[in-house]
Write a protein that holds these residues in place. Structure first.
Motif, mmCIF file in Angstrom:
data_model
loop_
_atom_site.group_PDB
_atom_site.id
_atom_site.type_symbol
_atom_site.label_atom_id
_atom_site.label_comp_id
_atom_site.label_asym_id
_atom_site.label_seq_id
_atom_site.Cartn_x
_atom_site.Cartn_y
_atom_site.Cartn_z
ATOM 1 N N HIS A 56 0.209 4.475 -23.800
ATOM 2 C CA HIS A 56 -0.152 5.780 -24.369
ATOM 3 C C HIS A 56 0.627 6.032 -25.656
ATOM 4 N N PHE A 57 1.903 5.652 -25.692
ATOM 5 C CA PHE A 57 2.692 5.823 -26.918
ATOM 6 C C PHE A 57 2.077 5.047 -28.082
ATOM 7 N N ASP A 58 1.390 3.944 -27.768
ATOM 8 C CA ASP A 58 0.771 3.109 -28.800
ATOM 9 C C ASP A 58 -0.672 3.506 -29.092
ATOM 10 N N GLY A 59 -1.119 4.621 -28.485
ATOM 11 C CA GLY A 59 -2.435 5.139 -28.828
ATOM 12 C C GLY A 59 -3.508 5.003 -27.780
ATOM 13 N N THR A 60 -3.213 4.373 -26.642
ATOM 14 C CA THR A 60 -4.206 4.252 -25.577
ATOM 15 C C THR A 60 -4.236 5.537 -24.763
ATOM 16 N N PRO A 61 -5.403 6.166 -24.607
ATOM 17 C CA PRO A 61 -5.454 7.420 -23.836
ATOM 18 C C PRO A 61 -5.018 7.194 -22.387
ATOM 19 N N LEU A 62 -4.322 8.169 -21.825
ATOM 20 C CA LEU A 62 -3.979 8.103 -20.415
ATOM 21 C C LEU A 62 -5.248 8.228 -19.579
ATOM 22 N N PRO A 63 -5.394 7.448 -18.504
ATOM 23 C CA PRO A 63 -6.635 7.471 -17.716
ATOM 24 C C PRO A 63 -6.788 8.766 -16.934
ATOM 25 N N ASP A 64 -8.051 9.126 -16.680
ATOM 26 C CA ASP A 64 -8.341 10.329 -15.900
ATOM 27 C C ASP A 64 -8.200 10.077 -14.402
ATOM 28 N N ALA A 65 -8.596 8.884 -13.952
ATOM 29 C CA ALA A 65 -8.592 8.569 -12.524
ATOM 30 C C ALA A 65 -7.283 7.881 -12.130
ATOM 31 N N PRO A 66 -6.844 8.050 -10.885
ATOM 32 C CA PRO A 66 -5.636 7.354 -10.434
ATOM 33 C C PRO A 66 -5.798 5.840 -10.513
ATOM 34 N N HIS A 67 -4.707 5.163 -10.807
ATOM 35 C CA HIS A 67 -4.673 3.698 -10.772
ATOM 36 C C HIS A 67 -4.216 3.309 -9.372
ATOM 37 N N VAL A 68 -5.076 2.641 -8.608
ATOM 38 C CA VAL A 68 -4.822 2.375 -7.193
ATOM 39 C C VAL A 68 -4.533 0.895 -6.977
ATOM 40 N N LEU A 69 -3.392 0.614 -6.336
ATOM 41 C CA LEU A 69 -3.020 -0.747 -5.987
ATOM 42 C C LEU A 69 -3.152 -0.915 -4.469
ATOM 43 N N PRO A 70 -3.673 -2.039 -3.999
ATOM 44 C CA PRO A 70 -3.958 -2.189 -2.566
ATOM 45 C C PRO A 70 -2.716 -2.501 -1.739
ATOM 46 N N THR A 71 -2.734 -2.029 -0.493
ATOM 47 C CA THR A 71 -1.751 -2.432 0.509
ATOM 48 C C THR A 71 -2.201 -3.743 1.152
ATOM 49 N N THR A 72 -1.269 -4.407 1.842
ATOM 50 C CA THR A 72 -1.562 -5.670 2.517
ATOM 51 C C THR A 72 -0.816 -5.709 3.847
ATOM 52 N N LEU A 73 -1.504 -6.060 4.920
ATOM 53 C CA LEU A 73 -0.839 -6.197 6.217
ATOM 54 C C LEU A 73 -0.065 -7.515 6.252
ATOM 55 N N ILE A 74 1.228 -7.439 6.549
ATOM 56 C CA ILE A 74 2.087 -8.613 6.679
ATOM 57 C C ILE A 74 2.379 -8.804 8.164
ATOM 58 N N ILE A 75 1.850 -9.869 8.754
ATOM 59 C CA ILE A 75 1.982 -10.083 10.194
ATOM 60 C C ILE A 75 3.225 -10.922 10.483
ATOM 61 N N ARG A 76 4.097 -10.343 11.303
ATOM 62 C CA ARG A 76 5.310 -11.042 11.748
ATOM 63 C C ARG A 76 5.401 -10.975 13.270
ATOM 64 N N ALA A 77 6.561 -11.317 13.801
ATOM 65 C CA ALA A 77 6.687 -11.540 15.240
ATOM 66 C C ALA A 77 6.735 -10.267 16.081
ATOM 67 N N SER A 78 6.777 -9.073 15.467
ATOM 68 C CA SER A 78 6.794 -7.857 16.298
ATOM 69 C C SER A 78 5.432 -7.532 16.888
ATOM 70 N N THR A 79 4.405 -8.273 16.460
ATOM 71 C CA THR A 79 3.077 -8.112 17.082
ATOM 72 C C THR A 79 2.531 -9.403 17.648
ATOM 73 N N MET A 80 2.984 -10.541 17.133
ATOM 74 C CA MET A 80 2.426 -11.824 17.543
ATOM 75 C C MET A 80 3.523 -12.680 18.166
ATOM 76 N N VAL A 81 3.301 -13.118 19.407
ATOM 77 C CA VAL A 81 4.249 -14.019 20.042
ATOM 78 C C VAL A 81 4.154 -15.374 19.351
ATOM 79 N N PRO A 82 5.274 -15.921 18.854
ATOM 80 C CA PRO A 82 5.206 -17.232 18.186
ATOM 81 C C PRO A 82 4.626 -18.303 19.099
ATOM 82 N N ALA A 83 3.784 -19.167 18.530
ATOM 83 C CA ALA A 83 3.146 -20.211 19.327
ATOM 84 C C ALA A 83 4.180 -21.249 19.758
#
Length: 334
Positions: free
Chosen positions: A307-334
């Motif tokens: 924006h300081f360099d002249g690019t207009p600030l966007p009207d809509a939110p910029h959304v970054l996705p979440t990701t499920l990280i599966i570890r041993a608190s849900t899956m018994v290790p094989a």
């Protein structure tokens, strides 16, 4: 005594305005005069104030950042992301917290009035959204990080809290966990409402609506997570999974489950939210919904600097996705 612009002007036989114009490259100057001023600057070892030069150019080349506290578990990741971008582009960062309540906000307001920074990154301290909105309306460029579902009237960078909750629910259902305990965040927070809605909708669609007795408000702390689990066990309420709205609450729940003699994940599967570094070091390591906190800080800083360099600030939110990280608190290790 430090060398001042007045010292340079006196030695060169010119006005302070002329010295300032040489420093900032503004206006037409006699070549010989400009060369004389630069020579005197070198001889005296004069180093101009970065703030003074910035103000003369209409910029401070400083970004302000307002946060509630530095003690939040993921705050360091957000800050590091913002700092990486800001420093790479040759800007400085002026950091403000609200640790001292109204006194902190008065100090912040004085820096706003002094125009100490060119724009503002915000992780909203509680109760300040209207004030920040007014600053933006009066011309201060503002980007909000983690909008907590408030959808402000200025640019923001956020993440997919609702779909993160839904993904946690689908994972637990795939494991056959039909009776989850949900330890929420603070109820008014938009992220709390979104995570609960996403999680609850998936369970309802699967024919297993959440038991209201097993949806308990937390406060994002280890102690509250532990206390909730201990109380429900004392009350005789059965559950086969826990979804905690942050990793600290999940870690507290994990301790309480193990103190009761139950096993994780065999008896109770456990999912957190955030994926702070601690999550991979619990015993067992914690399955959690990863929030891209560093990337959120980076994206907000890039948006502001563009924006300081002249690019207009966007009207809509910029959304970054979440990701499920599966570890041993849900899956018994094989």
């Amino acid at each position: 005594m430090p060398i001042t612009i007045a010292d340079v002007a006196a030695r060169a036989g010119v006005s302070k305005t002329t010295v300032s114009r040489v420093l900032n490259g503004k206006g037409e100057l006699d070549v010989q005069t400009a060369a004389r001023v630069r020579r005197v600057i070198e001889e005296l070892g004069y180093v101009p104030s970065a703030r003074a030069v910035g103000l003369a150019r209409g910029r401070t080349r400083v970004v302000g950042m307002l946060v509630p506290s530095l003690t939040w578990p993921w705050m360091g990741e957000v800050l590091q992301g913002a700092v990486d971008v800001v420093e790479t582009e040759g800007y400085g960062l002026l950091l403000f917290t609200c640790n001292r309540g109204e006194e902190s906000m008065r100090q912040f307001a004085s820096q706003v009035s002094a125009k100490s920074f060119d724009g503002l990154l915000v992780i909203e301290p509680e109760g300040t959204l209207d004030y920040i909105t007014d600053l933006h309306a009066r011309g201060l460029p503002v980007v909000l990080i983690d909008d907590r579902g408030h959808q402000p009237l200025f640019p923001s960078v956020t993440t997919t809290n609702r779909s993160g909750g839904a993904e946690a629910a689908r994972h637990l259902l795939e494991l056959g966990r039909r009776r989850p305990l949900v330890i929420t965040g603070i109820e008014p927070f938009g992220c709390t409402q979104e995570r609960l809605a996403g999680f609850g909708d998936v369970y309802a669609e699967a024919g297993s609506p959440l038991d209201p007795r097993l949806v308990v408000e937390g406060d994002f702390t280890f102690d509250r997570g532990r206390a909730v689990v201990k109380q429900l066990m004392a009350d005789g309420l059965e559950f086969d999974a826990v979804f905690a709205h942050n990793d600290l609450s999940a870690a507290g729940a994990l301790l309480a489950i193990r103190e009761s003699g139950r096993r994780v994940p065999e008896d109770v599967a456990l999912v957190g939210f955030d994926d702070i570094p601690y999550a991979s070091h619990t015993d067992p390591p914690l399955t959690t919904v990863h929030q891209p906190m560093r990337q959120m800080g980076e994206a907000a800083a890039r948006m502001l600097l563009a924006h300081f360099d002249g690019t207009p600030l966007p009207d809509a939110p910029h959304v970054l996705p979440t990701t499920l990280i599966i570890r041993a608190s849900t899956m018994v290790p094989a």
